[in-house]
Design a protein around this motif. Structure first.
Motif, short mmCIF file in Angstrom:
data_model
loop_
_atom_site.label_atom_id
_atom_site.label_comp_id
_atom_site.label_asym_id
_atom_site.label_seq_id
_atom_site.Cartn_x
_atom_site.Cartn_y
_atom_site.Cartn_z
N GLU A 170 46.62 43.30 26.92
CA GLU A 170 47.10 42.58 28.30
C GLU A 170 47.32 41.23 27.97
OE1 GLU A 170 44.31 41.77 32.18
OE2 GLU A 170 43.88 43.33 30.87
N ARG A 231 45.12 48.22 32.08
CA ARG A 231 44.34 48.63 33.20
C ARG A 231 44.78 48.92 34.35
NH1 ARG A 231 41.32 44.42 35.29
NH2 ARG A 231 42.87 42.79 34.40
N ARG A 235 44.80 48.25 41.56
CA ARG A 235 43.56 47.55 41.68
C ARG A 235 43.94 46.46 42.79
NH1 ARG A 235 43.44 44.28 37.87
NH2 ARG A 235 45.32 45.05 36.70
N GLN A 238 42.70 42.68 43.41
CA GLN A 238 42.33 42.18 42.13
C GLN A 238 43.48 41.31 41.49
OE1 GLN A 238 40.32 44.65 39.48
NE2 GLN A 238 39.51 45.92 41.09
N ARG A 239 43.20 40.57 40.85
CA ARG A 239 44.13 39.78 39.77
C ARG A 239 44.83 40.72 38.87
NH1 ARG A 239 42.31 35.91 36.57
NH2 ARG A 239 40.42 36.79 36.71
N ARG A 242 42.85 39.66 33.72
CA ARG A 242 41.74 39.33 33.83
C ARG A 242 41.26 38.15 33.40
NH1 ARG A 242 42.30 41.84 28.62
NH2 ARG A 242 41.04 41.08 26.88
N THR A 244 40.77 33.88 32.56
CA THR A 244 40.63 32.82 33.47
C THR A 244 40.84 31.53 32.49
OG1 THR A 244 38.39 32.64 32.87
CG2 THR A 244 38.98 33.56 34.88
#
Length: 331
Positions: A170, A231, A235, A238-239, A242, A244
């Motif tokens: 990812e 993923r 979704r 959602q971002r 994942r 931050t």
């Protein structure tokens, strides 16, 4: 009426108190002093606090109020805590150039002008503008720093993406997104799934550093990467990614850099943006105006830094210069 000292009230309070109104601020409080001289000093301190903006009339918006509104509207919190701690009680109208300069020096005493600008001047300016306070804030001398336009060659970029695949699938797609859209780190991290449209090959960036939303085009190679997101993209809300902005994402980049080779030690997340702009100039044949129209930058001065990566038509006239071969042919 002006502030006045009121003597102790026998049987009720042994302390002198201050009552009255000063610069629109109503005061009715105890000085916690039993003698007049000390109470007078407290009165003068109250007047000074009101005059400086440290104490505001009821109904007047404070910097804390403005900061909370700004964070709620934009989601931006970076660098704000120490500023709010220092300026929170001031009325927004009381925050002037001198106070901002003093705050910058107090919070970043040893920092360069560019760092002070990024950590203090820019956040304060953004909050005041959001609060509707129109003020021209003078930035510290040298605040622009020295523009850096480090960029990767295709070979370097592809080696880094391949190395990132081995670190985290990812994360590799995230780097691909930065590379092929020119998005800033915060823009990529904040992208929501419902703002991504692979059928139309675009991503809508709602909040950018310059305040303007824009639509980023997704070239086929990036569409393919995103379509194979580990993923999935079902979704909503959602971002997309994942990650931050914390230590872990920098650790992932460091691992990928080391695996890709020592010549990539210079790469940071902003390098992907520089690389996109450079590739758009060199391979996409975009000129300064074309890059500006992508809405990644607001002013041409910020885009001109990429002009040096492409030889001008005038520079190519060097092909016409005499060589030893032309001299022999002339004979």
């Amino acid at each position: 009426m002006p502030l006045k000292l009121k003597p102790p009230r026998p049987g009720k309070s042994p302390y002198w108190s201050v009552r009255g109104t000063y610069l629109g601020v109503a005061v009715d409080r105890s000085t916690k002093a039993t003698d007049r001289a000390t109470a007078a000093k407290v009165l003068r301190k109250i007047e000074a606090d009101i005059k400086s903006g440290l104490v505001s009339p009821k109904g007047v918006k404070t910097f804390l109020d403005a900061a909370v509104d700004y964070m709620a509207a934009t989601g931006h919190q970076e660098h704000l805590a120490p500023i709010v701690e220092r300026l929170g009680a001031y009325a927004v109208e009381a925050i002037d150039q001198q106070l901002i300069d003093e705050t910058a020096i107090a919070l970043k005493p040893e920092a360069a002008a560019a760092t002070r600008n990024r950590w203090v001047y820019t956040p304060i300016s953004a909050i005041l503008k959001h609060a509707g306070v129109e003020q021209s804030i003078r930035r510290p001398k040298g605040w622009r720093g020295t523009p850096r336009t480090d960029w990767m060659t295709p070979d370097q970029a592809f080696r880094l993406l391949e190395a990132a695949e081995g670190v985290d699938r990812e994360f590799a797609i995230f780097l691909s997104f930065l590379l092929y859209t020119g998005a800033r780190l915060s823009e990529g991290l904040g992208l929501k799934v419902d703002r991504l449209d692979l059928s139309e090959a675009n991503a809508y960036i709602e909040t950018s550093k310059n305040g303007d939303p824009y639509t980023a085009y997704l070239p086929p190679v990036l569409v393919a990467d995103l379509a194979n997101h580990p993923r999935g993209l079902g979704r909503q809300g959602q971002r997309v990614f994942r990650f931050t902005k914390c230590g872990r994402i920098y650790t992932l980049l460091d691992k990928a850099r080391k695996a890709a080779g020592p010549d990539l030690a210079f790469v940071g997340f902003h390098t992907f943006r520089h690389t996109w702009a450079t590739w758009m100039r060199r391979y996409g044949k975009s000129d300064t105006r074309g890059l500006l129209e992508t809405k990644r930058w607001r002013d041409a001065a910020s885009v001109r830094r990429y002009e040096h990566v492409v030889e001008s038509e005038e520079a190519r006239r060097a092909d016409l210069l005499p060589t030893r071969n032309t001299r022999k042919n002339a004979k």
